[in-house]
Every structure is written in structure tokens, then in C-alpha cells.
Scaffold this motif. Sequence first.
Motif, PDB file in Angstrom:
ATOM      1  N   ASP A  26       0.879  -1.172   0.000  1.00  0.00           N
ATOM      2  CA  ASP A  26       0.000   0.000   0.000  1.00  0.00           C
ATOM      3  C   ASP A  26       0.918   1.224   0.000  1.00  0.00           C
ATOM      4  OD1 ASP A  26      -1.887   1.972   0.417  1.00  0.00           O
ATOM      5  OD2 ASP A  26      -2.287   1.426   2.504  1.00  0.00           O
ATOM      6  N   VAL A  27       0.945   1.950  -1.108  1.00  0.00           N
ATOM      7  CA  VAL A  27       1.923   3.021  -1.292  1.00  0.00           C
ATOM      8  C   VAL A  27       1.230   4.372  -1.361  1.00  0.00           C
ATOM      9  CG1 VAL A  27       3.910   3.811  -2.621  1.00  0.00           C
ATOM     10  CG2 VAL A  27       3.282   1.379  -2.648  1.00  0.00           C
ATOM     11  N   VAL A  28       1.747   5.328  -0.603  1.00  0.00           N
ATOM     12  CA  VAL A  28       1.265   6.711  -0.628  1.00  0.00           C
ATOM     13  C   VAL A  28       2.411   7.594  -1.093  1.00  0.00           C
ATOM     14  CG1 VAL A  28       0.367   8.627   0.754  1.00  0.00           C
ATOM     15  CG2 VAL A  28      -0.341   6.267   1.268  1.00  0.00           C
ATOM     16  N   GLY A  29       2.129   8.472  -2.039  1.00  0.00           N
ATOM     17  CA  GLY A  29       3.139   9.398  -2.517  1.00  0.00           C
ATOM     18  C   GLY A  29       2.799  10.825  -2.139  1.00  0.00           C
ATOM     19  N   ILE A  30       3.692  11.491  -1.419  1.00  0.00           N
ATOM     20  CA  ILE A  30       3.479  12.895  -1.050  1.00  0.00           C
ATOM     21  C   ILE A  30       3.925  13.772  -2.215  1.00  0.00           C
ATOM     22  CG2 ILE A  30       4.039  14.741   0.568  1.00  0.00           C
ATOM     23  CD1 ILE A  30       4.676  12.626   2.659  1.00  0.00           C
ATOM     24  N   ILE A  31       3.019  14.609  -2.689  1.00  0.00           N
ATOM     25  CA  ILE A  31       3.307  15.532  -3.793  1.00  0.00           C
ATOM     26  C   ILE A  31       2.802  16.910  -3.417  1.00  0.00           C
ATOM     27  CG2 ILE A  31       3.334  13.803  -5.646  1.00  0.00           C
ATOM     28  CD1 ILE A  31       0.398  14.481  -6.186  1.00  0.00           C
ATOM     29  N   ARG A  32       3.413  17.948  -3.987  1.00  0.00           N
ATOM     30  CA  ARG A  32       2.914  19.292  -3.704  1.00  0.00           C
ATOM     31  C   ARG A  32       2.085  19.848  -4.843  1.00  0.00           C
ATOM     32  NH1 ARG A  32       5.956  23.633  -5.728  1.00  0.00           N
ATOM     33  NH2 ARG A  32       7.841  23.009  -6.857  1.00  0.00           N
ATOM     34  N   ASN A  33       2.187  19.246  -6.029  1.00  0.00           N
ATOM     35  CA  ASN A  33       1.484  19.749  -7.212  1.00  0.00           C
ATOM     36  C   ASN A  33       0.271  18.866  -7.510  1.00  0.00           C
ATOM     37  OD1 ASN A  33       0.649  20.669  -9.696  1.00  0.00           O
ATOM     38  ND2 ASN A  33       2.689  20.727 -10.599  1.00  0.00           N
ATOM     39  N   PRO A  34      -0.950  19.400  -7.377  1.00  0.00           N
ATOM     40  CA  PRO A  34      -2.151  18.591  -7.649  1.00  0.00           C
ATOM     41  C   PRO A  34      -2.200  18.056  -9.081  1.00  0.00           C
ATOM     42  CG  PRO A  34      -2.725  20.625  -6.502  1.00  0.00           C
ATOM     43  CD  PRO A  34      -1.292  20.765  -6.907  1.00  0.00           C
ATOM     44  N   ALA A  35      -1.491  18.679  -9.990  1.00  0.00           N
ATOM     45  CA  ALA A  35      -1.492  18.208 -11.375  1.00  0.00           C
ATOM     46  C   ALA A  35      -0.847  16.833 -11.516  1.00  0.00           C
ATOM     47  CB  ALA A  35      -0.770  19.216 -12.267  1.00  0.00           C
ATOM     48  N   HIS A  36      -0.127  16.383 -10.497  1.00  0.00           N
ATOM     49  CA  HIS A  36       0.559  15.095 -10.559  1.00  0.00           C
ATOM     50  C   HIS A  36      -0.259  13.946  -9.987  1.00  0.00           C
ATOM     51  CE1 HIS A  36       4.591  17.497 -10.563  1.00  0.00           C
ATOM     52  NE2 HIS A  36       4.065  17.401 -11.770  1.00  0.00           N
ATOM     53  N   VAL A  37      -1.465  14.256  -9.513  1.00  0.00           N
ATOM     54  CA  VAL A  37      -2.302  13.233  -8.876  1.00  0.00           C
ATOM     55  C   VAL A  37      -2.554  12.049  -9.809  1.00  0.00           C
ATOM     56  CG1 VAL A  37      -4.688  12.788  -8.157  1.00  0.00           C
ATOM     57  CG2 VAL A  37      -3.431  14.698  -7.156  1.00  0.00           C
ATOM     58  N   ASP A  38      -2.947  12.311 -11.035  1.00  0.00           N
ATOM     59  CA  ASP A  38      -3.283  11.217 -11.953  1.00  0.00           C
ATOM     60  C   ASP A  38      -2.063  10.369 -12.310  1.00  0.00           C
ATOM     61  OD1 ASP A  38      -5.923  11.928 -11.934  1.00  0.00           O
ATOM     62  OD2 ASP A  38      -5.839  13.051 -13.825  1.00  0.00           O
ATOM     63  N   ASP A  39      -0.890  10.995 -12.354  1.00  0.00           N
ATOM     64  CA  ASP A  39       0.322  10.224 -12.646  1.00  0.00           C
ATOM     65  C   ASP A  39       0.553   9.162 -11.575  1.00  0.00           C
ATOM     66  OD1 ASP A  39       0.761  11.777 -14.885  1.00  0.00           O
ATOM     67  OD2 ASP A  39       2.250  13.071 -13.919  1.00  0.00           O
ATOM     68  N   LEU A  40       0.340   9.527 -10.323  1.00  0.00           N
ATOM     69  CA  LEU A  40       0.529   8.563  -9.243  1.00  0.00           C
ATOM     70  C   LEU A  40      -0.554   7.492  -9.269  1.00  0.00           C
ATOM     71  CD1 LEU A  40       2.631  10.657  -8.319  1.00  0.00           C
ATOM     72  CD2 LEU A  40       1.929  10.179  -5.968  1.00  0.00           C
ATOM     73  N   ARG A  41      -1.780   7.910  -9.455  1.00  0.00           N
ATOM     74  CA  ARG A  41      -2.864   6.926  -9.498  1.00  0.00           C
ATOM     75  C   ARG A  41      -2.650   5.921 -10.630  1.00  0.00           C
ATOM     76  NH1 ARG A  41      -7.704  11.263  -8.436  1.00  0.00           N
ATOM     77  NH2 ARG A  41      -7.659  11.199  -6.153  1.00  0.00           N
ATOM     78  N   GLY A  42      -2.054   6.387 -11.714  1.00  0.00           N
ATOM     79  CA  GLY A  42      -1.825   5.526 -12.858  1.00  0.00           C
ATOM     80  C   GLY A  42      -0.858   4.391 -12.598  1.00  0.00           C
ATOM     81  N   ILE A  43      -0.012   4.525 -11.564  1.00  0.00           N
ATOM     82  CA  ILE A  43       0.930   3.448 -11.230  1.00  0.00           C
ATOM     83  C   ILE A  43       0.539   2.750  -9.925  1.00  0.00           C
ATOM     84  CG2 ILE A  43       2.857   4.484 -12.497  1.00  0.00           C
ATOM     85  CD1 ILE A  43       3.967   5.464  -9.793  1.00  0.00           C
TER      86      ILE A  43
END
Length: 220
Positions: A26-43
Motif C-alpha cells: 500500500d503506497v502513498v506518494g506525497i506531492i505538492r502539485n495537484p497536477a501530478h495526482v493522476d500520474d501517481l494513481r496511474g501506477i
Amino acid sequence: MRIVIAGGHGKIALILGRMLHDRGDDVVGIIRNPAHVDDLRGIGVTPAVLDLETADVEAVTRLLAGADATVFAAGAGPGSGAARKDSVDRASSVLLAEAAEKAGVPRFVQVSSIGADSVADGARPDGVDDVFHAYLLAKLAAEDDLRTRDLGWTILRPGALIDGPGTGQVRLAPSVNRGSVPRADVAAVIVALLDAPGTAKKVLELVGGNTEIAAAIRRA
């Protein structure tokens, strides 16, 4: 395991997140840019939008609650100045480590840099410009802070990072000669370190080599 990666959209972190998800974590990625949300969900990585440069320790502690491990893979990146080397590469790592202590996270892997120890006591290696000097100082300060923490920490110092497929073969030891290493191999080593609690409290340098990653971890 539940693993939280700071700097979740970085080049190493994206490879790492996919590796961990693919093996069932179960992996959580901390990001500051909301535009990157879909990139993380995609993997297969759950995005958590939080700016570590401005967040307080309570917010980060809540995010880390229940985590088995956290990885600091954030960095100010190319083109950033000395101020952001300090606010990201040092201060954000310190914030994550403090929150990990408060949340009771047992394992912490910090991605540092080979050569961080070359600036001990403010030394400046020949040929190092102002910004890279600031970067190494920030990395060393983050390491020094982490060493004081009641965490199962491992500090990983990769050499020059390159793109392309991993080789699965590395040199990993407390001290190695300078060299390059594919980001994919760095990610694979982090996965192996997370599964190797015996590497806690160790500082390990990493470059490309001729030893299989599993064997290199065992030796470490």
C-alpha cells in the motif's frame, strides 16, 4: 506494508512506487502539485497533496499514521537555487523524520547523495559551484539530523543518477568509488533495504557494479 514516499513524483519515486505497488504494498506518494495526482494513481500509488516546505509536523504525522516505512526521495531539483536546496533537501527531510518519530514509523530510508561527507565542517571540494555546495551541505545536515532520531533509519547515497533500465547489479558499501547508477537500480535497492532491517543505522553508498542487488544487501 504501508509505505509513504516523500517526493512522490520524482524520477526515482515513480519507479519505486510502481515497484512497491506491483508487489502488493500500500503506497502513498506525497506531492505538492495537484497536477501530478493522476500520474501517481496511474501506477497504483495513492497521492497525498502536501507541500513539505510549508506543512507543519502535525499534518505530516497524521499522514504517516499507521505506516510501516517512509522514504525521503524529495529534492529541489535542477534549476533551483541554494535557498530551496535547504528548504527541500534539508528542512523537508527533517520535518518528515520528526513526524515519523511522532507517528511511530519503524523504518526510514533517506535518499542522500554520494559526496555529502565531503562538505563536513563546511569544506568546499574543488570545482563545486555555490548551488551544488549548498545541495551537499543540505544533504549532510539532513543526514546528521536523522542520525539523532529514534528510527530504524538507513541513509542511501547514490552516485550520479542516470535514466534507462536498471541492470540489477550494483556496488553498495559504506564507501565506494565515485560512479553513476541508473535510477531504476536505486529504486530496486530501496525496496530491498525496506525488507532488510539489519541495514538500519547504516550509511551506504551506491553506484553501478557487478554484484546482484540481493547479494549486495546481504553483504551490507
